[in-house]
Design a protein around this motif. Structure first.
Motif, short mmCIF file in Angstrom:
data_model
loop_
_atom_site.label_atom_id
_atom_site.label_comp_id
_atom_site.label_asym_id
_atom_site.label_seq_id
_atom_site.Cartn_x
_atom_site.Cartn_y
_atom_site.Cartn_z
N ASN A 76 3.50 -0.98 7.93
CA ASN A 76 3.96 -0.09 9.00
C ASN A 76 4.85 1.04 8.51
O ASN A 76 5.74 1.49 9.22
CB ASN A 76 4.70 -0.92 10.07
CG ASN A 76 3.81 -1.94 10.72
OD1 ASN A 76 2.67 -1.65 11.05
ND2 ASN A 76 4.32 -3.15 10.90
N GLN A 77 4.63 1.51 7.29
CA GLN A 77 5.47 2.59 6.79
C GLN A 77 5.32 3.82 7.70
O GLN A 77 4.24 4.09 8.23
CB GLN A 77 5.12 2.92 5.34
CG GLN A 77 3.71 3.42 5.10
CD GLN A 77 3.37 3.42 3.62
OE1 GLN A 77 3.00 2.39 3.09
NE2 GLN A 77 3.52 4.55 2.97
N PRO A 78 6.42 4.56 7.88
CA PRO A 78 6.42 5.64 8.89
C PRO A 78 5.39 6.73 8.64
O PRO A 78 4.74 7.20 9.56
CB PRO A 78 7.84 6.19 8.79
CG PRO A 78 8.64 5.08 8.21
CD PRO A 78 7.74 4.38 7.27
N TRP A 79 5.24 7.17 7.37
CA TRP A 79 4.32 8.27 7.09
C TRP A 79 3.02 7.69 6.56
O TRP A 79 2.92 7.27 5.42
CB TRP A 79 4.92 9.23 6.07
CG TRP A 79 4.09 10.46 5.89
CD1 TRP A 79 3.88 11.45 6.79
CD2 TRP A 79 3.34 10.83 4.72
NE1 TRP A 79 3.06 12.43 6.27
CE2 TRP A 79 2.70 12.07 5.00
CE3 TRP A 79 3.13 10.24 3.48
CZ2 TRP A 79 1.90 12.72 4.07
CZ3 TRP A 79 2.32 10.89 2.56
CH2 TRP A 79 1.71 12.11 2.85
N CYS B 15 9.15 -3.04 1.04
CA CYS B 15 9.28 -1.77 1.79
C CYS B 15 10.41 -0.88 1.27
O CYS B 15 11.11 -0.24 2.05
CB CYS B 15 9.44 -2.03 3.29
SG CYS B 15 10.75 -3.17 3.77
N GLU C 155 14.30 8.99 3.33
CA GLU C 155 13.43 9.12 4.48
C GLU C 155 13.64 7.90 5.37
O GLU C 155 13.90 6.79 4.88
CB GLU C 155 11.95 9.19 4.05
CG GLU C 155 11.57 10.44 3.27
CD GLU C 155 11.50 11.69 4.13
OE1 GLU C 155 11.59 11.56 5.37
OE2 GLU C 155 11.35 12.78 3.56
N THR D 96 13.04 4.65 7.48
CA THR D 96 12.10 3.55 7.28
C THR D 96 11.36 3.18 8.56
O THR D 96 10.29 2.58 8.51
CB THR D 96 12.84 2.29 6.79
OG1 THR D 96 13.77 1.88 7.81
CG2 THR D 96 13.58 2.57 5.51
N GLY D 97 11.95 3.48 9.71
CA GLY D 97 11.35 3.09 10.97
C GLY D 97 11.58 1.63 11.31
O GLY D 97 11.01 1.11 12.27
N SER E 292 18.09 1.70 7.20
CA SER E 292 17.39 2.68 8.02
C SER E 292 16.68 3.74 7.21
O SER E 292 15.85 4.47 7.74
CB SER E 292 18.39 3.35 8.98
OG SER E 292 19.41 4.01 8.23
N HIS E 293 17.01 3.84 5.91
CA HIS E 293 16.41 4.88 5.08
C HIS E 293 16.01 4.32 3.71
O HIS E 293 16.67 3.44 3.15
CB HIS E 293 17.38 6.04 4.88
CG HIS E 293 17.53 6.89 6.10
ND1 HIS E 293 18.29 6.50 7.19
CD2 HIS E 293 17.01 8.10 6.43
CE1 HIS E 293 18.24 7.44 8.12
NE2 HIS E 293 17.47 8.41 7.68
N THR F 246 5.71 9.10 0.16
CA THR F 246 6.26 9.60 1.42
C THR F 246 5.82 11.04 1.63
O THR F 246 5.21 11.65 0.74
CB THR F 246 7.80 9.50 1.42
OG1 THR F 246 8.32 10.22 0.30
CG2 THR F 246 8.26 8.05 1.33
#
Length: 517
Positions: free
Chosen positions: A346-349, A366, A382, A384-385, A391-392, A414
């Motif tokens: 589920n990585q953000p990008w 992750c 960046e 992490t979502g 958070s980053h 990323t």
């Protein structure tokens, strides 16, 4: 009658002892001092031994039978068929005790669905024969280990990071004279937890082990090109041995760098993933060359992604840092992020075109251990979502000068497309390089922009890199680009838009990629 009774008792005792005797296991020494010290494990009394009988290595000792750190087959000992033998193992300090167990295992009990990452069967735990007492490290929680250096954004500084078992106050003390370390830098300690991991095996009991506390101190006001001595720790908890490094020299026209990707580490045992035994040669030859430099020349290591290959088995990070400490405690050890540090479901990008590119390669880490265990210049990050945990993700893109070279690191995991944060950084950075001071620009990223590999998995990302990033490299006369990921050595002509040329604007604009020697 009395004599006959005693004789009967003797015979009965002898028979029951023979039938129900249990194998024995022991080890020496009972206590180790630090990572890399060797324990000798001995056993005897294994009846009808199988060539699949195995020795399990456990830390912490209360771990489940199938949650070993690693294992060795008893047949690794020359005398195993006699039911006795011994194995010597160097052990890494995991900030908890070790124990050892022996299991009987035969071919008919192999489970074809219980495999390691190389699809080899993992050993069965149905028949435990014996278990040892506990082995401990004398300074398990206190002694600073895994010491590694890194540059900061300031040329008169050097960062030092290390790991201990507790979060109590630590510091670095340093100076130009080994016996006079009068300068003090307070270290900041941080840690991460199991729930911060995002996927299995990193967030399960089989992969998770307590990572300890990672400490970070910055040694400041350094003179240029000077050999400094330092140690880390505290008066209360104890100090490391004294190490040394050569500070950066802005006026130097010489740059010495060791550059490679995809190294990983070797383990003295089998485990859930394959150890990278080739890494021993890489470390050996780098250390030889660093020692040959003496105490008046600075150097840097650049590890271009896929750092430890822990893949969610956290103690592999400990093995990695223990292996590189002889190098990383003497010269800055710089890294960029690779797929085995970051990629997770589920990585953000994760744009549509990358569906088959970014997968589960980090084993659920992750980017968390990577973000905590290193602190590269630039403070790039960046989101992490993630709902909980860090958070980053950090240490993505940055640059620094060393001698006549401007080094630039990018993240291929990323967002890097035009209009994004990383693209803006790269454009601004390359346009601001002082080519009279640093005439050479070396760019590094994990996944290659060009490769002769026939694997199509990364084809889409290469296309986007050529479209979005390559024009910046050519326009700003990047000297050379280095990549990892593809485990081959490749060297290209001056190339742009998939076309070789005698001389591009960015010439010599060659691309290399590869891994360990």
């Amino acid at each position: 009658m009395i004599a006959v009774y005693y004789l009967f008792i003797f015979i009965f005792t002898f028979i029951t002892t023979s039938v129900y005797s249990k194998p024995t296991i022991s080890f020496t020494p009972k206590t180790l001092n630090r990572s890399g010290d060797t324990v000798v494990i001995k056993w005897s009394g294994v009846e009808s031994p199988s060539d699949l009988d195995w020795l399990g290595i456990y830390s912490p000792p209360e771990s489940r039978h199938d949650h070993f750190i690693g294992y060795k087959f008893l047949s690794d000992s020359p005398d195993w068929q006699s039911g006795s033998g011994s194995i010597s193992l160097p052990l890494t300090n995991l900030r908890s005790n070790y124990s050892f167990r022996i299991f009987h295992w035969i071919e008919s009990e192999i489970n074809p669905k219980h495999l390691d990452h190389d699809h080899n069967p993992l050993p069965g735990t149905r028949h435990i024969l014996t278990e040892s007492n506990q082995l401990n490290f004398r300074f398990a929680a206190n002694r600073p280990e895994q010491i590694h250096l890194g540059y900061t954004d300031n040329t008169n500084e050097m960062r030092v990071m290390f790991v201990t078992g507790d979060g109590e106050v630590r510091e670095a003390r340093y100076g130009e004279v080994k016996e006079k370390l009068d300068n003090i830098a307070v270290a900041r300690g941080v840690r991460y937890e199991r729930e911060h991991m995002c996927h299995a095996p990193a967030n399960t009991t089989i992969g998770w082990r307590d990572p300890g506390w990672t400490f970070d101190a910055v040694m400041k006001d350094l003179k240029q090109g000077i050999n400094y001595f330092y140690q880390v720790g505290s008066d209360l908890k104890g100090w490391s041995e004294v190490h040394s490094f050569v500070s950066r020299n802005e006026s130097s026209d010489e740059t010495l760098a060791f550059m490679f990707g995809d190294m990983g580490c070797s383990t003295p045992y089998r485990t859930f993933i394959r150890g990278e035994d080739e890494s021993l040669s890489t470390v050996k030859w780098i250390l030889r060359d660093i020692e040959a430099l003496g105490e008046d020349k600075a150097a840097v290591v650049s590890h271009i992604g896929d750092i430890s290959y822990a893949k969610g088995y956290s103690w592999i990070w400990d093995e990695f840092f223990a292996q590189i400490e002889p190098i990383a405690s003497r010269v800055p050890y710089h890294v960029c992020i690779g797929n085995h540090e970051y990629d997770w479901p589920n990585q953000p990008w994760k744009p549509v075109w990358s569906a088959y590119i970014y997968g589960k390669d980090s084993g659920g880490e992750c980017g968390v251990p990577y973000s905590v265990k290193f602190n590269m210049p630039g403070n790039s990050s960046e989101a992490t979502g993630m709902v909980q945990g860090p958070s980053h993700t950090r240490n993505l893109y940055y640059s620094y000068d060393m001698g006549s070279v401007h080094f630039v690191y990018i993240s291929t995991e990323t967002e890097f497309l035009k209009g994004g944060k990383q693209y803006s950084f790269l454009k601004s950075d390359l346009e601001s390089v002082n080519r009279s001071k640093t005439p050479f620009v070396v760019l590094q990223g994990h996944r290659p922009m060009y490769t002769t590999s026939r694997k199509i998995r990364d084809a889409e990302i290469r296309q986007r890199m050529i479209e979005h990033l390559e024009p910046l490299l050519v326009k700003n006369n990047v000297t050379v680009a280095l990549w990892g990921h593809v485990h081959n050595y490749e060297r290209f002509c001056p190339i742009s838009n998939n076309t070789c040329g005698e001389r591009w604007q960015g010439s010599p604009h060659r691309y290399f990629e590869g891994e360990k020697s």
